[in-house]
Design a protein around this motif. Structure first.
Motif, PDB file in Angstrom:
ATOM      1  N   UNK A 148      34.002  53.405  58.468  1.00  0.00           N
ATOM      2  CA  UNK A 148      33.990  55.296  59.826  1.00  0.00           C
ATOM      3  C   UNK A 148      33.984  55.428  58.855  1.00  0.00           C
ATOM      4  N   UNK A 149      35.127  55.582  57.517  1.00  0.00           N
ATOM      5  CA  UNK A 149      34.610  56.798  56.554  1.00  0.00           C
ATOM      6  C   UNK A 149      33.843  56.633  55.400  1.00  0.00           C
ATOM      7  N   UNK A 150      33.213  55.754  56.134  1.00  0.00           N
ATOM      8  CA  UNK A 150      32.233  55.598  54.925  1.00  0.00           C
ATOM      9  C   UNK A 150      32.429  54.662  53.531  1.00  0.00           C
ATOM     10  N   UNK A 151      33.622  54.431  52.991  1.00  0.00           N
ATOM     11  CA  UNK A 151      33.996  53.330  52.620  1.00  0.00           C
ATOM     12  C   UNK A 151      33.079  51.887  51.920  1.00  0.00           C
ATOM     13  N   UNK A 152      31.989  51.647  51.342  1.00  0.00           N
ATOM     14  CA  UNK A 152      32.136  49.959  51.681  1.00  0.00           C
ATOM     15  C   UNK A 152      33.210  49.305  50.607  1.00  0.00           C
ATOM     16  N   UNK A 153      33.129  48.117  51.667  1.00  0.00           N
ATOM     17  CA  UNK A 153      34.743  47.145  51.628  1.00  0.00           C
ATOM     18  C   UNK A 153      33.670  46.016  50.914  1.00  0.00           C
ATOM     19  N   UNK A 154      34.143  45.641  49.298  1.00  0.00           N
ATOM     20  CA  UNK A 154      34.800  44.555  48.544  1.00  0.00           C
ATOM     21  C   UNK A 154      35.954  43.694  48.295  1.00  0.00           C
ATOM     22  N   UNK A 155      35.757  42.593  47.483  1.00  0.00           N
ATOM     23  CA  UNK A 155      36.543  41.918  46.572  1.00  0.00           C
ATOM     24  C   UNK A 155      36.692  43.089  45.060  1.00  0.00           C
ATOM     25  N   UNK A 156      38.073  43.772  44.108  1.00  0.00           N
ATOM     26  CA  UNK A 156      37.825  43.809  43.327  1.00  0.00           C
ATOM     27  C   UNK A 156      38.186  42.675  41.846  1.00  0.00           C
ATOM     28  N   UNK A 157      37.953  43.105  40.390  1.00  0.00           N
ATOM     29  CA  UNK A 157      38.335  42.038  39.999  1.00  0.00           C
ATOM     30  C   UNK A 157      39.005  43.013  38.450  1.00  0.00           C
ATOM     31  N   UNK A 158      39.789  42.717  38.231  1.00  0.00           N
ATOM     32  CA  UNK A 158      40.671  42.883  37.067  1.00  0.00           C
ATOM     33  C   UNK A 158      40.417  41.871  35.880  1.00  0.00           C
ATOM     34  N   UNK A 159      39.576  41.906  34.686  1.00  0.00           N
ATOM     35  CA  UNK A 159      39.231  41.891  33.692  1.00  0.00           C
ATOM     36  C   UNK A 159      40.215  41.708  32.464  1.00  0.00           C
ATOM     37  N   UNK A 160      39.646  40.699  31.355  1.00  0.00           N
ATOM     38  CA  UNK A 160      40.042  41.368  29.995  1.00  0.00           C
ATOM     39  C   UNK A 160      39.152  40.911  29.529  1.00  0.00           C
ATOM     40  N   UNK A 161      38.587  41.938  28.289  1.00  0.00           N
ATOM     41  CA  UNK A 161      37.611  41.159  27.755  1.00  0.00           C
ATOM     42  C   UNK A 161      37.889  40.290  26.381  1.00  0.00           C
ATOM     43  N   UNK A 162      37.079  39.394  26.595  1.00  0.00           N
ATOM     44  CA  UNK A 162      37.326  37.936  25.393  1.00  0.00           C
ATOM     45  C   UNK A 162      38.083  38.557  24.134  1.00  0.00           C
ATOM     46  N   UNK A 163      38.664  37.341  23.145  1.00  0.00           N
ATOM     47  CA  UNK A 163      38.229  37.736  21.895  1.00  0.00           C
ATOM     48  C   UNK A 163      36.908  38.250  21.020  1.00  0.00           C
ATOM     49  N   UNK A 164      37.058  38.029  20.241  1.00  0.00           N
ATOM     50  CA  UNK A 164      35.460  38.305  19.554  1.00  0.00           C
ATOM     51  C   UNK A 164      34.543  36.805  19.036  1.00  0.00           C
ATOM     52  N   UNK A 165      35.463  35.761  19.278  1.00  0.00           N
ATOM     53  CA  UNK A 165      35.681  34.636  18.422  1.00  0.00           C
ATOM     54  C   UNK A 165      35.354  34.106  19.745  1.00  0.00           C
ATOM     55  N   UNK A 166      35.949  34.084  20.807  1.00  0.00           N
ATOM     56  CA  UNK A 166      35.367  33.318  22.328  1.00  0.00           C
ATOM     57  C   UNK A 166      33.954  33.297  22.563  1.00  0.00           C
ATOM     58  N   UNK A 167      33.748  34.945  21.961  1.00  0.00           N
ATOM     59  CA  UNK A 167      31.964  35.147  23.061  1.00  0.00           C
ATOM     60  C   UNK A 167      30.612  34.071  22.789  1.00  0.00           C
ATOM     61  N   UNK A 168      30.598  32.956  23.554  1.00  0.00           N
ATOM     62  CA  UNK A 168      29.191  31.965  23.736  1.00  0.00           C
ATOM     63  C   UNK A 168      28.489  32.422  23.621  1.00  0.00           C
ATOM     64  N   UNK A 169      27.888  33.439  24.461  1.00  0.00           N
ATOM     65  CA  UNK A 169      26.686  34.265  25.524  1.00  0.00           C
ATOM     66  C   UNK A 169      26.467  35.616  25.243  1.00  0.00           C
ATOM     67  N   UNK A 170      25.344  36.075  24.500  1.00  0.00           N
ATOM     68  CA  UNK A 170      25.477  38.146  24.464  1.00  0.00           C
ATOM     69  C   UNK A 170      25.846  38.208  26.211  1.00  0.00           C
ATOM     70  N   UNK A 171      26.831  38.982  26.090  1.00  0.00           N
ATOM     71  CA  UNK A 171      27.029  40.207  27.313  1.00  0.00           C
ATOM     72  C   UNK A 171      28.130  39.239  28.426  1.00  0.00           C
ATOM     73  N   UNK A 172      28.272  37.575  27.845  1.00  0.00           N
ATOM     74  CA  UNK A 172      29.338  37.707  28.323  1.00  0.00           C
ATOM     75  C   UNK A 172      31.227  37.533  27.939  1.00  0.00           C
ATOM     76  N   UNK A 173      31.571  38.526  28.249  1.00  0.00           N
ATOM     77  CA  UNK A 173      32.216  39.032  27.556  1.00  0.00           C
ATOM     78  C   UNK A 173      33.721  38.960  28.244  1.00  0.00           C
ATOM     79  N   UNK A 174      33.677  38.816  29.882  1.00  0.00           N
ATOM     80  CA  UNK A 174      35.074  38.617  30.813  1.00  0.00           C
ATOM     81  C   UNK A 174      36.013  37.811  30.764  1.00  0.00           C
ATOM     82  N   UNK A 175      37.672  37.869  30.822  1.00  0.00           N
ATOM     83  CA  UNK A 175      37.658  36.607  31.278  1.00  0.00           C
ATOM     84  C   UNK A 175      38.316  37.401  32.728  1.00  0.00           C
ATOM     85  N   UNK A 176      38.505  36.160  34.017  1.00  0.00           N
ATOM     86  CA  UNK A 176      38.821  37.364  35.011  1.00  0.00           C
ATOM     87  C   UNK A 176      40.618  36.535  34.895  1.00  0.00           C
TER      88      UNK A 176
END
Length: 411
Positions: free
Chosen positions: A360-388
């Motif tokens: 009713x207050x206009x707030x859209x509701x959905x889940x939220x996710x805390x991510x940690x950016x992968x170590x540089x040598x663990x990135x296997x695909x361009x743009x796929x940089x997050x671990x949940x």
């Protein structure tokens, strides 16, 4: 129907009519106009800007392909991070150009001003990029929906999770505008409720500050376990780079309170690795997000992946158009409060955020996710940089309805 780059970005997508009667009926149907008011020339250009406009146009193109009787046009403009510029553009759109809904609104001061004008003119305001939680609190109105995130959401999810995982002491670096003040205040409450302490903070003039060395040295001198940056875009990138120059990343957990994947990619994996941040959308989260990214990516700047605000432009525009269909274009056009009330009654669902709702207050509701950016040598695909790291359900990811002070909420 297969969408090409040209058709998806055209703004108006008219299906071929099979008879003169259908053509006449279509000609008499009013055009629904969506205005994307964003940063096209400043520090937030990369985190929304042209790619945010493209995502709204993708929503319009897909909607019209499925609903050929409804015509939609998407236009964009640069608010330059100045409320007076943004409101001048918006008044012209509403008074002279027939715009029915404004979205994006990167920069909370611009968003708050444009929300008030939308209520005055009875148009729809769907804030997907401005983050101040006041939009669904003291400044709420019946014409505004706050879609992607807000300062309470990011501060609560990040502050609570990081503190409980060992980040007991914090230092904040924030810009001196409405959103920066809001997210620092909200994060301070979250950290303290989780058992942590705030050892200090530094506020800087926006957008003229480029040298953050004094603030970073101040943060380092406190011995804080967590140093949090309450800003996204170019400033966040520069803060991260300068933190590495001083070795702050070796003594503290660096946290982006308002960071986005576009920022992470902009600073590069060597700088970004190990950083924690909350986002409400990640393009590589599941099959639906990956499929949507595949569809929209040809429209984006070469090599870009969409972030949560750009996904918000798509999802908010799509839900607005679903409400237009429910009401009928003639009834919906220029009837902002009625259209927003319809959107609140309808469950939300799209490929970016999945299922959700609008309070009713206009707030859209959905889940939220805390991510940690992968170590540089663990990135296997361009743009796929997050671990949940952690997921916060929709019932806990946003400020309780009773605490916001929105006048639309009955006691």
């Amino acid at each position: 129907m297969k969408l090409t780059r040209r058709t998806a970005l055209a703004g108006t997508f008219v299906a071929v009519a099979s008879s003169g009667a259908v053509r006449r009926a279509r000609a008499e149907t009013p055009v629904i106009k969506v205005g994307v008011l964003t940063d096209l020339s400043g520090p937030y250009r990369d985190i929304n800007g042209p790619n945010g406009i493209a995502c709204a146009k993708q929503a319009a193109a897909e909607f019209m392909a499925a609903n050929p009787g409804i015509r939609v046009e998407v236009i964009g403009a640069d608010h330059q991070n100045k409320p007076d510029v943004g409101t001048s553009i918006l008044r012209g759109w509403y008074d002279n150009d027939g715009v029915d809904m404004v979205t994006d609104l990167t920069n909370s001061a611009v968003a708050l001003a444009c929300s008030a004008i939308s209520a005055e003119k009875d148009r729809v305001c769907m804030v997907t990029a401005g983050g101040s939680s006041a939009l669904t609190g003291a400044s709420c109105n019946a014409n505004t929906v706050h879609w992607t995130y807000d300062s309470w959401n990011l501060a609560h999810v990040t502050g609570t999770a990081v503190t409980k995982q060992g980040g007991a002491s914090w230092f904040f670096v924030t810009p001196n505008y409405a959103y920066g003040k809001a997210i620092q205040a909200d994060a301070t409450k979250a950290v303290e409720l989780a058992g942590g302490k705030v050892l200090g903070s530094a506020t800087y003039p926006f957008p003229e500050t480029t040298d953050f060395s004094a603030m970073l040295l101040q943060a380092q001198s406190t011995g804080a376990k967590v140093v949090a940056f309450g800003v996204g875009g170019t400033d966040f990138v520069n803060l991260m780079k300068q933190s590495h120059e001083f070795g702050l990343n070796k003594t503290a957990q660096l946290v982006g309170m308002t960071g986005f994947i576009t920022d992470i990619l902009g600073m590069g994996p060597a700088i970004a690795q190990g950083t924690r941040l909350t986002e409400n959308f990640y393009w590589d989260m599941n099959d639906r997000t990956r499929d949507w990214t595949r569809r929209v990516r040809p429209l984006l700047t070469q090599g870009a992946v969409p972030n949560s605000m750009q996904a918000g432009n798509y999802a908010a525009t799509l839900h607005f158009l679903k409400a237009v269909k429910e009401l009928g274009p003639e009834k919906a056009k220029g009837a902002g409060r009625l259209t927003v009330a319809t959107m609140k009654r309808m469950p939300t669902e799209d490929d970016c955020f999945g299922k959700g709702s609008i309070r009713i207050d206009g707030r859209k509701i959905h889940p939220s996710y805390l991510f940690q950016v992968k170590q540089a040598d663990a990135i296997r695909q361009p743009g796929a940089v997050y671990d949940l790291v952690a997921t916060t359900g929709p019932e806990d990811a946003f400020r309780p309805l009773s605490e916001g002070g929105c006048k639309l909420v009955k006691a």
